[in-house]
Structures are given as C-alpha cells and as structure tokens.
Design a protein around this motif. Structure first.
Motif, mmCIF file in Angstrom:
data_model
loop_
_atom_site.group_PDB
_atom_site.id
_atom_site.type_symbol
_atom_site.label_atom_id
_atom_site.label_comp_id
_atom_site.label_asym_id
_atom_site.label_seq_id
_atom_site.Cartn_x
_atom_site.Cartn_y
_atom_site.Cartn_z
ATOM 1 N N MET A 1 22.888 -25.040 20.073
ATOM 2 C CA MET A 1 22.816 -26.682 20.117
ATOM 3 C C MET A 1 21.402 -26.592 19.410
ATOM 4 N N GLY A 2 20.307 -26.671 19.974
ATOM 5 C CA GLY A 2 19.069 -26.597 18.734
ATOM 6 C C GLY A 2 18.694 -28.032 17.592
ATOM 7 N N GLY A 3 18.995 -28.776 18.206
ATOM 8 C CA GLY A 3 19.301 -29.919 16.819
ATOM 9 C C GLY A 3 17.331 -30.693 16.923
ATOM 10 N N LYS A 4 17.484 -31.053 15.854
ATOM 11 C CA LYS A 4 15.975 -31.717 16.019
ATOM 12 C C LYS A 4 15.077 -32.909 17.270
ATOM 13 N N VAL A 5 14.384 -32.769 17.756
ATOM 14 C CA VAL A 5 13.641 -33.428 18.234
ATOM 15 C C VAL A 5 12.997 -35.055 17.942
ATOM 16 N N GLU A 6 13.869 -36.075 17.764
ATOM 17 C CA GLU A 6 13.596 -36.917 17.846
ATOM 18 C C GLU A 6 12.639 -38.217 18.526
ATOM 19 N N LEU A 7 12.606 -38.085 19.819
ATOM 20 C CA LEU A 7 12.051 -38.484 20.641
ATOM 21 C C LEU A 7 11.840 -37.788 21.518
ATOM 22 N N LEU A 8 9.943 -37.838 21.919
ATOM 23 C CA LEU A 8 9.614 -37.127 22.823
ATOM 24 C C LEU A 8 8.914 -38.053 24.038
ATOM 25 N N ILE A 9 9.003 -37.957 25.554
ATOM 26 C CA ILE A 9 8.544 -38.822 26.845
ATOM 27 C C ILE A 9 7.273 -38.415 26.928
ATOM 28 N N LEU A 10 6.429 -38.836 27.210
ATOM 29 C CA LEU A 10 5.317 -37.881 27.858
ATOM 30 C C LEU A 10 5.108 -38.559 29.228
ATOM 31 N N ASP A 11 4.204 -38.412 30.222
ATOM 32 C CA ASP A 11 3.427 -39.262 31.015
ATOM 33 C C ASP A 11 2.637 -38.377 31.120
ATOM 34 N N GLU A 12 1.363 -38.814 31.438
ATOM 35 C CA GLU A 12 -0.357 -38.395 31.183
ATOM 36 C C GLU A 12 -0.376 -37.795 30.954
ATOM 37 N N PRO A 13 -0.524 -37.433 29.753
ATOM 38 C CA PRO A 13 -0.231 -35.577 28.953
ATOM 39 C C PRO A 13 -1.625 -35.162 28.604
ATOM 40 N N THR A 14 -2.740 -36.050 28.995
ATOM 41 C CA THR A 14 -4.048 -34.856 28.459
ATOM 42 C C THR A 14 -4.390 -34.979 30.295
ATOM 43 N N ASN A 15 -4.284 -35.446 31.158
ATOM 44 C CA ASN A 15 -4.574 -35.939 32.167
ATOM 45 C C ASN A 15 -5.535 -33.986 32.645
ATOM 46 N N GLY A 16 -6.072 -33.854 33.239
ATOM 47 C CA GLY A 16 -6.352 -33.238 34.102
ATOM 48 C C GLY A 16 -6.932 -32.047 32.791
ATOM 49 N N LEU A 17 -7.426 -32.480 31.933
ATOM 50 C CA LEU A 17 -7.507 -31.125 30.561
ATOM 51 C C LEU A 17 -9.019 -31.479 30.137
ATOM 52 N N ASP A 18 -9.865 -30.574 29.618
ATOM 53 C CA ASP A 18 -10.680 -30.946 29.572
ATOM 54 C C ASP A 18 -11.457 -30.795 27.853
ATOM 55 N N PRO A 19 -11.856 -31.290 27.672
ATOM 56 C CA PRO A 19 -12.202 -31.702 26.116
ATOM 57 C C PRO A 19 -11.600 -31.231 24.803
ATOM 58 N N MET A 20 -11.850 -30.207 24.647
ATOM 59 C CA MET A 20 -10.877 -29.177 23.843
ATOM 60 C C MET A 20 -9.573 -29.319 23.738
ATOM 61 N N GLY A 21 -9.017 -29.209 25.407
ATOM 62 C CA GLY A 21 -7.281 -29.335 25.612
ATOM 63 C C GLY A 21 -6.893 -30.712 25.150
#
Length: 97
Positions: A1-21
C-alpha cells in the motif's frame, strides 16, 4: 500500500514536550506542509504555539466549529494575538479586545 499521507490529525501534539521538542515538532509540521503538501489538523489549547504554525484557525464550542478564519485575518483584527480572538469568541463577541 504505502501511499502518500494527505491529512494528519493531531491532538495536543506538543503537550508535555520541552522547548526544544516543541521547536522540533513545529519545524516538522511546517516541513510536512511545505515539502509534502500535507494538510495537518491540530487540536490544541496552547494558543501561542498554534499561532506559530497555523494558517487557518477553527474554534470549536461544545463539539461544533463556530468559526474558521485565516490567521492573517485574526492578526489584522487582534494585534495582541490569538488569545484575544479566542476570548472574544468565548465571550460571544462581546469582548472589547
């Protein structure tokens, strides 16, 4: 399969990361949009971070999108940023921000 991703849905993706992350994630999101022509939908309560990466802002209230606006429109009307815009919406448009 391995098709191209057209849409990425993220919920709070930076929650808990440090400033560099957070910075690395921000750079990754912008790269995916630019180089892979990907649409990324991010749900977040961190308004300052969203302001750094979004081109369109949608506000949900009780599960319903009540407004969807280009970030540039918000910047023109609310020079102090996305937080003023958000609180104006939550106040029912009654805020003097």
């Amino acid at each position: 399969m391995g098709g191209k991703v057209e849409l990425l849905i993220l919920d709070e993706p930076t929650n808990g990361l440090d400033p560099m992350g957070i910075r690395k994630m921000r750079e990754l999101f912008l790269k995916l949009v630019k180089e892979e022509n990907m649409t990324i939908l991010i749900s977040s309560h961190i308004l300052n971070e969203i302001q750094c990466i979004a081109d369109t802002i949608g506000v949900m209230v009780k599960g319903t999108i009540v407004e969807e606006v280009p970030l540039e429109t918000i910047k023109n009307k609310y020079p102090n940023g996305l937080e003023d815009y958000f609180f104006n919406i939550m106040d029912g448009g009654q805020s003097n921000a």
